[in-house]
Each structure stands twice: as C-alpha cells, then as structure tokens.
Design an enzyme around this catalytic site. Structure first.
Site, PDB file in Angstrom:
ATOM      1  N   ARG A   1      -1.435 -14.881   3.682  1.00  0.00           N
ATOM      2  CA  ARG A   1      -2.264 -14.235   4.716  1.00  0.00           C
ATOM      3  C   ARG A   1      -1.593 -14.359   6.084  1.00  0.00           C
ATOM      4  NH1 ARG A   1      -6.424 -10.857   3.537  1.00  0.00           N
ATOM      5  NH2 ARG A   1      -7.670 -11.577   5.295  1.00  0.00           N
TER       6      ARG A   1
ATOM      7  N   ASN B   1      -2.189  -0.145   6.651  1.00  0.00           N
ATOM      8  CA  ASN B   1      -1.666  -1.397   7.227  1.00  0.00           C
ATOM      9  C   ASN B   1      -0.683  -2.095   6.283  1.00  0.00           C
ATOM     10  OD1 ASN B   1      -3.535  -2.289   5.394  1.00  0.00           O
ATOM     11  ND2 ASN B   1      -4.694  -3.585   6.798  1.00  0.00           N
TER      12      ASN B   1
ATOM     13  N   TYR C   1     -12.173  -2.505  -4.185  1.00  0.00           N
ATOM     14  CA  TYR C   1     -12.694  -2.635  -2.825  1.00  0.00           C
ATOM     15  C   TYR C   1     -14.221  -2.706  -2.782  1.00  0.00           C
ATOM     16  CZ  TYR C   1      -8.220  -2.158  -0.340  1.00  0.00           C
ATOM     17  OH  TYR C   1      -6.967  -2.379   0.183  1.00  0.00           O
TER      18      TYR C   1
ATOM     19  N   LYS D   1       0.829  -1.203   0.000  1.00  0.00           N
ATOM     20  CA  LYS D   1       0.000   0.000   0.000  1.00  0.00           C
ATOM     21  C   LYS D   1       0.868   1.259   0.000  1.00  0.00           C
ATOM     22  CE  LYS D   1      -3.962  -2.272   2.207  1.00  0.00           C
ATOM     23  NZ  LYS D   1      -5.049  -2.132   3.212  1.00  0.00           N
TER      24      LYS D   1
ATOM     25  N   GLU E   1      -9.596  -9.865  -8.012  1.00  0.00           N
ATOM     26  CA  GLU E   1      -8.682  -8.749  -7.786  1.00  0.00           C
ATOM     27  C   GLU E   1      -7.565  -8.694  -8.829  1.00  0.00           C
ATOM     28  OE1 GLU E   1      -7.300  -9.351  -3.787  1.00  0.00           O
ATOM     29  OE2 GLU E   1      -9.228  -8.807  -2.894  1.00  0.00           O
TER      30      GLU E   1
ATOM     31  N   THR F   1      -5.571  -7.729  10.078  1.00  0.00           N
ATOM     32  CA  THR F   1      -5.848  -6.400   9.514  1.00  0.00           C
ATOM     33  C   THR F   1      -5.378  -5.262  10.415  1.00  0.00           C
ATOM     34  OG1 THR F   1      -7.784  -7.319   8.393  1.00  0.00           O
ATOM     35  CG2 THR F   1      -7.699  -4.924   8.623  1.00  0.00           C
TER      36      THR F   1
ATOM     37  N   PHE G   1     -15.778   2.627   6.865  1.00  0.00           N
ATOM     38  CA  PHE G   1     -14.388   2.990   6.571  1.00  0.00           C
ATOM     39  C   PHE G   1     -14.105   3.099   5.073  1.00  0.00           C
ATOM     40  CE2 PHE G   1     -14.592  -1.651   7.169  1.00  0.00           C
ATOM     41  CZ  PHE G   1     -14.038  -2.108   5.981  1.00  0.00           C
TER      42      PHE G   1
ATOM     43  N   ARG H   1       2.730  -6.910   8.884  1.00  0.00           N
ATOM     44  CA  ARG H   1       2.044  -5.822   9.603  1.00  0.00           C
ATOM     45  C   ARG H   1       2.550  -5.719  11.042  1.00  0.00           C
ATOM     46  NH1 ARG H   1      -3.773  -7.584   7.135  1.00  0.00           N
ATOM     47  NH2 ARG H   1      -3.815  -6.239   5.304  1.00  0.00           N
TER      48      ARG H   1
ATOM     49  N   HIS I   1      -1.871  -5.423   1.339  1.00  0.00           N
ATOM     50  CA  HIS I   1      -3.120  -6.161   1.139  1.00  0.00           C
ATOM     51  C   HIS I   1      -2.772  -7.513   0.519  1.00  0.00           C
ATOM     52  CE1 HIS I   1      -7.177  -7.150  -0.327  1.00  0.00           C
ATOM     53  NE2 HIS I   1      -6.550  -7.583  -1.403  1.00  0.00           N
TER      54      HIS I   1
HETATM   55  P1  CMP Z   1      -7.291  -4.869   3.287  1.00  0.00           P
HETATM   56  O1  CMP Z   1      -6.711  -6.202   3.514  1.00  0.00           O
HETATM   57  O2  CMP Z   1      -6.702  -4.042   2.196  1.00  0.00           O
HETATM   58  O3  CMP Z   1      -8.875  -4.982   3.039  1.00  0.00           O
HETATM   59  C1  CMP Z   1      -9.776  -3.937   3.325  1.00  0.00           C
HETATM   60  C2  CMP Z   1      -9.129  -2.806   4.060  1.00  0.00           C
HETATM   61  O4  CMP Z   1      -9.980  -1.906   4.700  1.00  0.00           O
HETATM   62  C3  CMP Z   1      -8.268  -3.358   5.170  1.00  0.00           C
HETATM   63  O5  CMP Z   1      -7.149  -4.020   4.642  1.00  0.00           O
HETATM   64  C4  CMP Z   1      -7.968  -2.090   5.957  1.00  0.00           C
HETATM   65  O6  CMP Z   1      -6.846  -1.400   5.442  1.00  0.00           O
HETATM   66  C5  CMP Z   1      -9.193  -1.230   5.680  1.00  0.00           C
HETATM   67  N1  CMP Z   1      -9.973  -0.968   6.880  1.00  0.00           N
HETATM   68  C6  CMP Z   1     -10.138   0.231   7.439  1.00  0.00           C
HETATM   69  N2  CMP Z   1     -10.910   0.154   8.521  1.00  0.00           N
HETATM   70  C7  CMP Z   1     -11.268  -1.137   8.658  1.00  0.00           C
HETATM   71  C8  CMP Z   1     -12.067  -1.843   9.600  1.00  0.00           C
HETATM   72  N3  CMP Z   1     -12.671  -1.235  10.629  1.00  0.00           N
HETATM   73  N4  CMP Z   1     -12.180  -3.176   9.417  1.00  0.00           N
HETATM   74  C9  CMP Z   1     -11.592  -3.808   8.375  1.00  0.00           C
HETATM   75  N5  CMP Z   1     -10.831  -3.168   7.456  1.00  0.00           N
HETATM   76  C10 CMP Z   1     -10.666  -1.856   7.598  1.00  0.00           C
END
Ligand code: CMP
Length: 133
Positions: free
Chosen positions: A85, A112, A49, A9, A126, A91, A57, A102, A115
């Site tokens: 993963r 974070n 997304y 990211k 994706e 996350t 969010f 992370r 992805h």
């Molecule tokens: P990612 O794995 O890219 O998938 C969705 C993204 O939403 C997640 O990582 C986070 O960066 C973002 N995100 C922001 N807020 C939240 C939340 N409350 N719960 C889950 N994902 C979130």
C-alpha cells in the site's frame, strides 16, 4: 509470510508499465507467487468491487476496470499488505507522493494505474475472485 494482491489496471497495461511495476515489487524483495493477465467480465468486476456498490463512482469504476486487460499478481513478503500500500501511494494519483507507483506514473483517480488489497481480509476475498483455480 504475508501475501497481498495487486492488479495493474487497464491504464497501466495499455501504457506498458507492467514490467516497471512488477520490477519494483521484485526489487523490494517480494516473491511473485501467482501472476496472470486477464480481462475482467462485468460480473467479476461487480463482485470484486462490491464494497463500493452504491457509491457515485461505482459505474465509472466498473466500466473502466473491464475496458482492457489487467495483470494480477499475488505477492509474498513481510507485512505485504502495508508495504505494498505504501509503495503504490494514495488513491488520488495527483496527490500521491513521488517515489510511489501512482505518484510516479499517474494523475487519475479511477485510472490510478494499480489496485492493492487494503487489508488481510480484503486479500482473502479479492484473491479468491481473481485466482479462482
Ligand atoms: P482502488 O484501489 O482500485 O479501489 C477502488 C477504486 O475506486 C479506487 O482505486 C479508484 O480507482 C476508484 N475511485 C474512483 N473514484 C473514487 C473516489 N471518489 N474515491 C475513492 N475511489 C475512487
């Protein structure tokens, strides 16, 4: 052999973590099948997304993911989806275990670092969006 998609990211790229992160996947044994740097448009980010549309969010997530260049890679290896993963961690970076990407490099939720596709179906969807060619 199974494949998965990772996206380093904008925070990971801005903090010069690309080499460190790609190196972890290489050392683990994954083959890099595709690799590119790009800046997502708002339209592509919205499609990417789309499963999160309507969540509180979502807007912050879109603004963040288009805020700078990202590095996308398709990795190939045994059980790629699950193994990657586990390597990236949960996350919420501040809860991610030490030794995960992370856990070692982030504290944020939206920011974070990386992805990764969460299923084979997500990978198919994706990867078509990110590697259209
Ligand atoms: P990612 O794995 O890219 O998938 C969705 C993204 O939403 C997640 O990582 C986070 O960066 C973002 N995100 C922001 N807020 C939240 C939340 N409350 N719960 C889950 N994902 C979130």
């Amino acid at each position: 052999m199974e494949q998965t998609l990772v996206i380093i990211k904008p925070d990971g790229v801005a903090r010069s973590l690309v080499g460190e992160i790609i190196s972890r996947f290489e050392r683990k044994g994954f083959k890099i099948v595709k690799l590119k740097m790009l800046t997502l448009t708002r339209q592509v980010a919205d499609e990417f997304y789309s499963p999160h549309r309507g969540k509180p969010f979502f807007e912050d997530l879109l603004s963040f993911i288009v805020s700078g260049p990202v590095v996308a890679a398709i990795l190939e290896g045994s059980n790629a989806v699950d193994v990657v993963r586990r390597m990236i961690g949960v996350t919420r970076s501040f809860e991610a275990a030490a030794g995960t990407i992370r856990g070692d490099f982030g504290l944020g939720i939206t920011d974070n670092v990386i992805h990764a596709s969460d299923s084979r179906e997500s990978f198919e969807r994706e990867s078509k969006i990110i590697f259209k060619d």
